[in-house]
Write a protein that holds these residues in place. Structure first.
Motif, PDB file in Angstrom:
ATOM      1  N   ALA A   1      63.896  37.532  56.587  1.00 29.80           N
ATOM      2  CA  ALA A   1      63.531  36.995  57.899  1.00 29.80           C
ATOM      3  C   ALA A   1      64.640  37.278  58.911  1.00 29.80           C
ATOM      4  N   GLU A   2      64.272  37.455  60.164  1.00 28.98           N
ATOM      5  CA  GLU A   2      65.262  37.589  61.236  1.00 28.98           C
ATOM      6  C   GLU A   2      65.961  36.246  61.402  1.00 28.98           C
ATOM      7  N   SER A   3      67.283  36.258  61.366  1.00 28.39           N
ATOM      8  CA  SER A   3      68.022  35.007  61.466  1.00 28.39           C
ATOM      9  C   SER A   3      68.226  34.616  62.924  1.00 28.39           C
ATOM     10  N   TRP A   4      67.734  33.457  63.278  1.00 25.95           N
ATOM     11  CA  TRP A   4      68.008  32.870  64.585  1.00 25.95           C
ATOM     12  C   TRP A   4      67.973  31.361  64.422  1.00 25.95           C
ATOM     13  N   ALA A   5      68.424  30.657  65.456  1.00 27.77           N
ATOM     14  CA  ALA A   5      68.494  29.201  65.372  1.00 27.77           C
ATOM     15  C   ALA A   5      67.901  28.582  66.629  1.00 27.77           C
ATOM     16  N   PRO A   6      67.126  27.504  66.488  1.00 26.47           N
ATOM     17  CA  PRO A   6      66.627  26.783  67.664  1.00 26.47           C
ATOM     18  C   PRO A   6      67.696  25.825  68.176  1.00 26.47           C
ATOM     19  N   VAL A   7      68.082  25.967  69.432  1.00 25.19           N
ATOM     20  CA  VAL A   7      69.125  25.127  70.025  1.00 25.19           C
ATOM     21  C   VAL A   7      68.601  24.485  71.306  1.00 25.19           C
ATOM     22  N   HIS A   8      69.276  23.407  71.737  1.00 26.45           N
ATOM     23  CA  HIS A   8      68.923  22.715  72.985  1.00 26.45           C
ATOM     24  C   HIS A   8      67.446  22.302  72.983  1.00 26.45           C
ATOM     25  N   VAL A   9      66.988  21.745  71.885  1.00 29.25           N
ATOM     26  CA  VAL A   9      65.574  21.393  71.742  1.00 29.25           C
ATOM     27  C   VAL A   9      65.262  20.141  72.560  1.00 29.25           C
TER      28      VAL A   9
ATOM     29  N   ALA B   1      60.495  22.762  74.470  1.00 29.03           N
ATOM     30  CA  ALA B   1      61.365  23.845  74.942  1.00 29.03           C
ATOM     31  C   ALA B   1      62.613  23.917  74.080  1.00 29.03           C
ATOM     32  N   TYR B   2      63.110  25.135  73.871  1.00 28.79           N
ATOM     33  CA  TYR B   2      64.317  25.321  73.072  1.00 28.79           C
ATOM     34  C   TYR B   2      64.907  26.694  73.381  1.00 28.79           C
ATOM     35  N   GLY B   3      66.113  26.938  72.902  1.00 31.47           N
ATOM     36  CA  GLY B   3      66.735  28.249  73.031  1.00 31.47           C
ATOM     37  C   GLY B   3      66.673  28.991  71.712  1.00 31.47           C
ATOM     38  N   HIS B   4      66.303  30.250  71.765  1.00 31.67           N
ATOM     39  CA  HIS B   4      66.250  31.148  70.599  1.00 31.67           C
ATOM     40  C   HIS B   4      67.613  31.840  70.528  1.00 31.67           C
ATOM     41  N   ALA B   5      68.492  31.343  69.633  1.00 30.97           N
ATOM     42  CA  ALA B   5      69.876  31.826  69.568  1.00 30.97           C
ATOM     43  C   ALA B   5      70.031  32.867  68.465  1.00 30.97           C
TER      44      ALA B   5
ATOM     45  N   VAL C   1      71.135  33.632  73.883  1.00 27.40           N
ATOM     46  CA  VAL C   1      70.152  32.553  73.842  1.00 27.40           C
ATOM     47  C   VAL C   1      69.023  32.850  74.825  1.00 27.40           C
ATOM     48  N   THR C   2      67.796  32.916  74.304  1.00 23.96           N
ATOM     49  CA  THR C   2      66.614  33.196  75.116  1.00 23.96           C
ATOM     50  C   THR C   2      65.723  31.953  75.145  1.00 23.96           C
ATOM     51  N   PRO C   3      65.298  31.513  76.343  1.00 28.47           N
ATOM     52  CA  PRO C   3      64.418  30.335  76.406  1.00 28.47           C
ATOM     53  C   PRO C   3      63.047  30.636  75.789  1.00 28.47           C
ATOM     54  N   GLU C   4      62.560  29.702  74.973  1.00 28.63           N
ATOM     55  CA  GLU C   4      61.218  29.787  74.399  1.00 28.63           C
ATOM     56  C   GLU C   4      60.588  28.401  74.426  1.00 28.63           C
ATOM     57  N   ARG C   5      59.276  28.378  74.139  1.00 25.23           N
ATOM     58  CA  ARG C   5      58.546  27.109  74.116  1.00 25.23           C
ATOM     59  C   ARG C   5      57.556  27.119  72.967  1.00 25.23           C
ATOM     60  N   LEU C   6      57.309  25.946  72.420  1.00 27.76           N
ATOM     61  CA  LEU C   6      56.188  25.741  71.509  1.00 27.76           C
ATOM     62  C   LEU C   6      55.092  25.039  72.293  1.00 27.76           C
ATOM     63  N   VAL C   7      53.906  25.646  72.303  1.00 28.62           N
ATOM     64  CA  VAL C   7      52.789  25.118  73.079  1.00 28.62           C
ATOM     65  C   VAL C   7      51.639  24.800  72.127  1.00 28.62           C
ATOM     66  N   ARG C   8      51.068  23.623  72.284  1.00 33.43           N
ATOM     67  CA  ARG C   8      49.932  23.221  71.463  1.00 33.43           C
ATOM     68  C   ARG C   8      48.649  23.823  72.033  1.00 33.43           C
ATOM     69  N   THR C   9      47.933  24.595  71.201  1.00 32.55           N
ATOM     70  CA  THR C   9      46.669  25.204  71.602  1.00 32.55           C
ATOM     71  C   THR C   9      45.566  24.750  70.652  1.00 32.55           C
ATOM     72  N   SER C  10      44.349  25.220  70.889  1.00 34.39           N
ATOM     73  CA  SER C  10      43.220  24.840  70.034  1.00 34.39           C
ATOM     74  C   SER C  10      43.382  25.363  68.614  1.00 34.39           C
ATOM     75  N   SER C  11      44.194  26.405  68.447  1.00 33.72           N
ATOM     76  CA  SER C  11      44.406  26.983  67.116  1.00 33.72           C
ATOM     77  C   SER C  11      45.737  26.546  66.489  1.00 33.72           C
ATOM     78  N   GLY C  12      46.461  25.649  67.152  1.00 33.81           N
ATOM     79  CA  GLY C  12      47.729  25.171  66.623  1.00 33.81           C
ATOM     80  C   GLY C  12      48.877  25.439  67.576  1.00 33.81           C
ATOM     81  N   TRP C  13      50.116  25.316  67.075  1.00 32.50           N
ATOM     82  CA  TRP C  13      51.301  25.522  67.892  1.00 32.50           C
ATOM     83  C   TRP C  13      51.618  27.013  67.990  1.00 32.50           C
TER      84      TRP C  13
END
Length: 244
Positions: A193-201, A209-213, A225-237
């Motif tokens: 797997a590509e190693s990254w860490a969720p920061v500033h959650v 919202a979190y940072g992809h480090a 660190v790149t900003p990303e988000r988890l969004v709830r949709t009809s098919s899941g997160w």
């Protein structure tokens, strides 16, 4: 040796990359909150600084025990008697090996019917979510941060070296019948797997919202660190980058 490092200074701290300390606080009614970092905290620094929430010491547990009904400390055993359901007994073990475990009551998650208990083990720190009406438990990576509506909570772990614990992100559904793992993602420590860490959650409304480090090649101690988000949709997160 690892257990000594965890308890250095009397506080339980997990080393991570690219995150800022998120300190658990217990309010007068026993609710726990977590400090929210500002946008300025999103930098490319990737140092071994505290990424997990420090577990409270015994005096803080005493405050939580006074604030929450049904809980008591009997020596090495933390007990809870729920209004309905079986009684809960969490037993500490001082063994100087993989059997070591220590439980501390942190408090109630603000705006929810759940309490958090820190669980320090030989080379790990995680938390138990306890459903107060039933006493049912669910183990999560770190101190959960509840969503504004109290329907979900998020728990993240950041350790890009993954020497002892995998980095990753959990989203927990906080239902009237108990906690349920609604989404989980391990981002490092997994082969291939590509190693990254969720920061500033943090929660921004219904989105997480979190940072992809990611470590910067050839620059020890630095992360992009790149900003990303988890969004709830009809098919899941779903994971989304800002602007998408």
């Amino acid at each position: 040796m690892r257990r000594f490092l965890i308890f250095l200074g009397g506080a339980v701290v997990v080393a991570s990359c690219g995150d800022t300390p998120r300190t658990a606080a217990t309010t007068a009614d026993g609710a726990t909150t977590a400090a929210t970092p500002s946008a300025a905290a999103l930098t490319d620094a990737c140092e071994a600084i505290a990424g997990g929430a420090p577990a409270v010491d015994s005096s803080s547990e005493a405050t939580a025990l006074q604030a929450l009904t049904g809980w008591r400390r009997d020596g090495v055993t933390l007990r809870y008697t729920a209004p309905r359901g079986a009684s809960l007994a969490l037993v500490d073990d001082s063994a100087d090996d993989e059997g070591y475990v220590s439980h501390q009551l942190v408090g109630r998650l603000a705006g929810t019917e759940y309490a958090a208990v820190s669980r320090t083990r030989y080379e790990a720190l995680d938390y138990l979510l306890v459903h107060l009406p039933t006493g049912d438990t669910l183990g999560v990576r770190d101190l959960p941060v509840p969503s504004p509506d109290g329907h979900y909570a998020a728990a993240a772990k950041a350790d890009l070296e993954a020497d002892f614990e995998d980095s990753g992100l959990d989203v927990i559904a906080l239902t009237p019948d108990g906690a349920r793992l609604d989404y989980t993602l391990t981002t490092s420590g997994t082969e291939g797997a590509e190693s990254w860490a969720p920061v500033h959650v943090r929660w921004v409304g219904a989105e997480l919202a979190y940072g992809h480090a990611v470590p910067v090649d050839g620059a020890p101690g630095r992360c992009r660190v790149t900003p990303e988000r988890l969004v709830r949709t009809s098919s899941g997160w779903e994971i989304r980058r800002d602007g998408h």
